[in-house]
Scaffold this motif. Structure first.
Motif, PDB file in Angstrom:
ATOM      1  N   TYR A  85       0.836  -1.200   0.000  1.00  0.00           N
ATOM      2  CA  TYR A  85       0.000   0.000   0.000  1.00  0.00           C
ATOM      3  C   TYR A  85       0.874   1.253   0.000  1.00  0.00           C
ATOM      4  N   ARG A  86       0.438   2.256  -0.751  1.00  0.00           N
ATOM      5  CA  ARG A  86       1.222   3.481  -0.893  1.00  0.00           C
ATOM      6  C   ARG A  86       0.493   4.662  -0.268  1.00  0.00           C
ATOM      7  N   GLU A  87       1.276   5.682   0.093  1.00  0.00           N
ATOM      8  CA  GLU A  87       0.697   6.894   0.669  1.00  0.00           C
ATOM      9  C   GLU A  87      -0.210   7.605  -0.326  1.00  0.00           C
ATOM     10  N   GLU A  88      -0.005   7.369  -1.601  1.00  0.00           N
ATOM     11  CA  GLU A  88      -0.842   7.986  -2.621  1.00  0.00           C
ATOM     12  C   GLU A  88      -2.272   7.484  -2.576  1.00  0.00           C
ATOM     13  N   GLY A  89      -2.514   6.425  -1.803  1.00  0.00           N
ATOM     14  CA  GLY A  89      -3.865   5.886  -1.681  1.00  0.00           C
ATOM     15  C   GLY A  89      -4.140   4.733  -2.619  1.00  0.00           C
ATOM     16  N   ASP A  90      -3.094   4.212  -3.279  1.00  0.00           N
ATOM     17  CA  ASP A  90      -3.283   3.071  -4.155  1.00  0.00           C
ATOM     18  C   ASP A  90      -2.358   1.940  -3.704  1.00  0.00           C
ATOM     19  N   TRP A  91      -2.023   1.036  -4.580  1.00  0.00           N
ATOM     20  CA  TRP A  91      -1.261  -0.143  -4.202  1.00  0.00           C
ATOM     21  C   TRP A  91      -0.435  -0.640  -5.391  1.00  0.00           C
ATOM     22  N   THR A  92       0.523  -1.492  -5.086  1.00  0.00           N
ATOM     23  CA  THR A  92       1.303  -2.176  -6.115  1.00  0.00           C
ATOM     24  C   THR A  92       1.413  -3.645  -5.748  1.00  0.00           C
ATOM     25  N   HIS A  93       1.500  -4.494  -6.749  1.00  0.00           N
ATOM     26  CA  HIS A  93       1.755  -5.919  -6.544  1.00  0.00           C
ATOM     27  C   HIS A  93       3.263  -6.162  -6.491  1.00  0.00           C
ATOM     28  N   GLN A  94       3.662  -7.082  -5.658  1.00  0.00           N
ATOM     29  CA  GLN A  94       5.052  -7.511  -5.600  1.00  0.00           C
ATOM     30  C   GLN A  94       5.095  -9.023  -5.796  1.00  0.00           C
TER      31      GLN A  94
END
Length: 363
Positions: A85-94
């Motif tokens: 989860y990112r501070e920008e309010g979205d997410w990334t897969h790892q």
């Protein structure tokens, strides 16, 4: 590119990590010495020198692996897919993969790879994959997937973005030297500033279009991350030197991670959806079974039916409103202080002129 580790190489790797830190300090000292000898006045020369030498070292190791590496069959021992989860309010897969591979001396180092979704999905624990490895004096083992090279390893997307930013900076710098060029720079910045909002608008339209997710499946909620604050431009603003860009969201929402198995997949994957939260929506709980919709072309972008996603457009608009108000208030206060300062200076000048007139009259 990764390092293959065995119990025999752990000690070398520890010394290498400590040596790498010492090497960075030494490179910085050399850069500072060169700056003094060559009388270079650039403020960031030492930092740039360290970055260039570090990147050159990494490229050299990668090219060394391309030229001297030997291909071997590795065995996948573990796979792990996680959501960041990112501070920008979205997410990334790892996507992470661990594998062991044989060396000519009979040892089997273990290597860790961060990879992409297609490569991750093509592997299962216990399956075989070709890797290319090269030993550095039997101290370290460089390794990467055999079908990859330095050319595919380089972050071309970030290099492209960096080049575009550099070109835009040069154009803006030249425009500032032209009469009225600052106005063109402002227009260019405003146009660039609309890009994130256009992207969010497109995401909102896509999330509301059921035709984009024609397939259906059943899954299990693995995690629910409620978002109450977002920061489109996160940074360390604790010292008060940076413009505050975080905000409490106008529309609360939750990032919902669902584990399910799409059609044609052997193993389950993680699908993610971001849905609005309000008093009318039913709570979403971990380990809750849910029906989802998805597309075969992008199975990790799922949709939970009967949920809205208005946060895609409401929060960016609220952020833009807050920033415009803050900027307007800043400009108004600056103008008021300037006006008061000018009036005060005029008052002082008039008093000084009156005092001079009195002195002349007395003489």
């Amino acid at each position: 590119m990764s390092f293959g580790s065995t119990p025999d190489t752990w000690l070398y790797e520890i010394f290498f990590s400590l040596g790498a830190l010492a090497a960075i300090i030494l490179i910085a000292l050399i850069g500072g010495l060169l700056q003094r000898i060559l009388r270079i006045k650039a403020d960031y020369f030492t930092l740039i020198f360290v970055i260039v030498v570090s990147i050159g070292t990494a490229l050299g190791l990668s090219l060394y692996l391309d030229m001297t590496g030997q291909v071997a069959e590795a065995t996948v021992t573990k796979k792990l897919e996680t959501i960041h989860y990112r501070e920008e309010g979205d997410w990334t897969h790892q996507y992470e993969v661990w594998a062991t591979y044989p060396l000519p001396d009979g040892s089997r180092p273990s290597a860790h790879f961060s990879t992409t979704a297609p490569i991750f999905d093509s592997m299962q624990e216990g399956s075989r994959v070709s890797v290319r490895s090269a030993s550095i004096n039997h101290w370290f083992n460089l390794v990467r997937f055999a079908d990859q090279s330095t050319w595919t390893w380089l972050p071309w997307r970030w290099l492209k973005i960096g080049l575009e930013v550099l070109i835009a900076g040069i154009i803006a710098w030249r425009l500032f030297k032209v009469s009225g060029g600052w106005l063109l720079v402002v227009v260019m910045l405003l146009l660039l500033g609309t890009i994130p909002f256009v992207q969010k608008y497109n995401e909102w339209r896509a999330a509301a279009d059921p035709s984009r997710t024609p397939l259906h499946a059943s899954g299990m909620i693995q995690e629910v991350e409620e978002v109450t604050t977002i920061d489109p431009f996160p940074g360390d603003s604790s010292d008060g030197d940076e413009w505050e860009t975080s905000m409490d969201v106008a529309q609360r929402y939750a990032i919902v991670t669902v584990r399910y198995t799409p059609q044609g997949y052997v193993e389950p994957i993680l699908g993610v959806d971001a849905v609005d939260i309000d008093e009318t929506t039913a709570p979403l709980l971990v380990d809750q079974a849910v029906d989802i919709a998805y597309a075969a072309s992008d199975p990790r972008a799922v949709q939970l039916p009967a949920h809205t996603r208005n946060h895609y457009i409401r929060n960016p608009l609220a952020w833009l409103r807050d920033q415009a108000l803050a900027l307007g208030l800043f400009v108004a206060i600056t103008f008021l202080l300037s006006w008061v300062g000018n009036r005060w200076q005029r008052f002082l000048d008039s008093r000084h002129a009156a005092a001079l007139a009195v002195n002349r009259h007395l003489r």
